[in-house]
Design an enzyme around this catalytic site. Structure first.
Site, mmCIF file in Angstrom:
data_model
loop_
_atom_site.group_PDB
_atom_site.id
_atom_site.type_symbol
_atom_site.label_atom_id
_atom_site.label_comp_id
_atom_site.label_asym_id
_atom_site.label_seq_id
_atom_site.Cartn_x
_atom_site.Cartn_y
_atom_site.Cartn_z
ATOM 1 N N TRP A 153 -5.594 2.549 -5.654
ATOM 2 C CA TRP A 153 -5.024 1.662 -6.677
ATOM 3 C C TRP A 153 -4.113 0.607 -6.051
ATOM 4 C CZ3 TRP A 153 -4.015 7.106 -7.687
ATOM 5 C CH2 TRP A 153 -5.080 7.711 -8.356
ATOM 6 N N GLY A 182 0.952 9.094 -6.860
ATOM 7 C CA GLY A 182 1.106 7.857 -7.607
ATOM 8 C C GLY A 182 2.545 7.694 -8.035
ATOM 9 N N PRO A 234 -4.231 8.896 -3.827
ATOM 10 C CA PRO A 234 -4.882 9.706 -4.861
ATOM 11 C C PRO A 234 -4.009 10.834 -5.388
ATOM 12 C CG PRO A 234 -6.432 9.225 -3.104
ATOM 13 C CD PRO A 234 -5.093 8.718 -2.641
ATOM 14 N N SER A 276 6.222 4.395 -17.160
ATOM 15 C CA SER A 276 7.361 4.453 -18.089
ATOM 16 C C SER A 276 8.087 5.795 -18.001
ATOM 17 C CB SER A 276 6.887 4.211 -19.527
ATOM 18 O OG SER A 276 6.432 2.881 -19.684
ATOM 19 N N GLU A 277 7.322 6.871 -17.804
ATOM 20 C CA GLU A 277 7.941 8.193 -17.691
ATOM 21 C C GLU A 277 8.822 8.291 -16.445
ATOM 22 O OE1 GLU A 277 4.620 8.204 -20.373
ATOM 23 O OE2 GLU A 277 4.789 7.531 -18.282
ATOM 24 N N ALA A 294 0.840 -1.202 0.000
ATOM 25 C CA ALA A 294 0.000 0.000 0.000
ATOM 26 C C ALA A 294 0.873 1.250 0.000
ATOM 27 C CB ALA A 294 -0.937 -0.009 1.205
ATOM 28 N N GLU A 308 4.122 0.251 -10.391
ATOM 29 C CA GLU A 308 5.511 0.176 -9.910
ATOM 30 C C GLU A 308 6.400 1.181 -10.638
ATOM 31 O OE1 GLU A 308 7.177 -3.690 -9.024
ATOM 32 O OE2 GLU A 308 5.163 -4.562 -9.004
#
Length: 379
Positions: A148, A123, A120, A356-357, A116, A353
């Site tokens: 998420w 991320g 919000p 890509s950026e 966890a 995880e």
């Protein structure tokens, strides 16, 4: 072992895992409900010894395990990986009591773990965590939200990252082990493009003490990053497994499908597409193995190599699965087709995880840091 070559034992093990995923795990996975926790599948992973192998493996072996399972059953691969992600902070930073309480249950497939970290408003920028740990007596009260979170809200415990020192960025985060039945902790499932559960967690004065800490106070961000650095190459391995499954499906289809007077494989545009798919898949596989070996051997630049591996492999898998769908045509979009399934599965790894950026940012920062050190050395 050279990063570019597997020995005969490893190759045979990968083949056994593919068969196991197809014959033993896929039927159990298909019996589950989309978006719900499949406890029988997790129990099967424990009974087959795969969860034990997960925690006993080095980074390369973890990659081989995830790639092989992904080829035969993506749901089984994901269930296994999420157990590893959620429980690794306990394994690597937990107390003896925490490990004794939870790890045998996780390994047996009886307890479900969750990692966890995301919120919000935090991320990709994980250091911006806002879940607050308010001091109270000998402990804290957790207040805020997580979002998420894979396996939420059905997990049995959570590795939770909360802010214990305001205004300290990454240096003010502490990791806690929070059982799901802790008072004040509630969860809500999210309707996502994913076959496994993903949810939001609400913390309303959830009590935690020093006995719940994973590692030291204000050092939890390092626990999170240590976990992610180990798992990022293996996210790439998951992607490679999906890419290989899509490539093999494309090979079979284009070799047998007739159009324009002959098999599709005889069309140069088709043959060149398949060759490109194969080349990119193999390049991604080699980078994943190299990053995993670097982690196992304690080499320099592990975060950069892990980021490169995840970036290349997940972007490659997206391309390969999309190309395979294009070569199959409309049939690949039918519900239940392998490629329809992979098309839905392949999108998320480019985000979770570390998107890509974020991976590109990690790579660039390390490159420029190395450049600056080299300049100082010559100056």
């Amino acid at each position: 072992m050279p990063a570019f070559s597997l020995d005969t034992v490893q190759t045979a093990w990968c083949g056994e895992l593919r068969d196991l995923a197809r014959d033993r795990l896929r039927p159990v996975a298909e019996g589950g409900a989309p978006g719900r926790l499949n406890r029988p599948l997790i129990a099967a992973l424990g009974e087959l010894g795969l969860l034990k192998r997960l925690f006993a493996s080095g980074s390369l072996e973890l990659c081989l395990l995830r790639e092989s399972l992904a080829y035969g059953c993506t749901e089984a691969e994901t269930a296994l990986a999420l157990q590893g992600l959620g429980a690794s902070p306990v394994l690597r930073a937990g107390t003896a009591a925490q490990r004794a309480r939870w790890l045998p249950e996780v390994v047996a497939g009886r307890a479900v773990a969750a990692f966890a970290l995301s919120e919000p408003g935090a991320g990709s920028d994980a250091a911006a965590l806002a879940l607050e740990a308010v001091p109270e007596g000998r402990g804290w009260r957790l207040n805020g939200e997580k979002c998420w979170i894979s396996n939420a809200p059905e997990a049995d415990f959570y590795s939770v990252f909360a802010r214990t020192t305001a205004g300290a960025g990454a240096r003010g985060v502490t990791a806690f082990l929070v059982p799901a039945d802790r008072p004040g902790l509630t969860g809500t499932p999210l309707d996502m493009l994913s076959p496994h559960p993903i949810g939001a967690l609400a913390f309303d004065g959830v009590p935690v003490t020093e006995d719940d800490m994973l590692g030291e106070r204000d050092r939890g961000f390092g626990v999170a990053m240590d976990t992610l650095n180990r798992f990022r190459p293996s996210v790439g391995a998951f992607a490679v497994g999906m890419a290989q499954a899509a490539l093999d499906a494309a090979l079979e289809h284009t070799a047998s499908r007739t159009a324009f007077g002959g098999p599709l494989k005889d069309l140069q545009s088709v043959a060149h597409t398949v060759a490109e798919m194969a080349t990119r898949t193999e390049a991604a596989r080699l980078m994943v193995y190299a990053a995993a070996c670097a982690h196992d051997e304690g080499q320099d630049g592990v975060p950069r190599r892990a980021a490169m591996a995840k970036l290349l492999a997940t972007e490659t898998a997206q391309y390969v699965v999309d190309a395979a769908v294009q070569l199959h045509g409309a049939r690949a979009l039918q519900r239940g087709h392998l490629l329809e399934h992979l098309y839905r599965e392949v999108r998320a790894p480019r985000i979770y995880e570390g998107a890509s950026e974020v991976q590109r940012t990690i790579v660039a920062k390390e490159l420029y840091a190395r450049h600056a050190r080299a300049e100082e050395g010559t100056g």
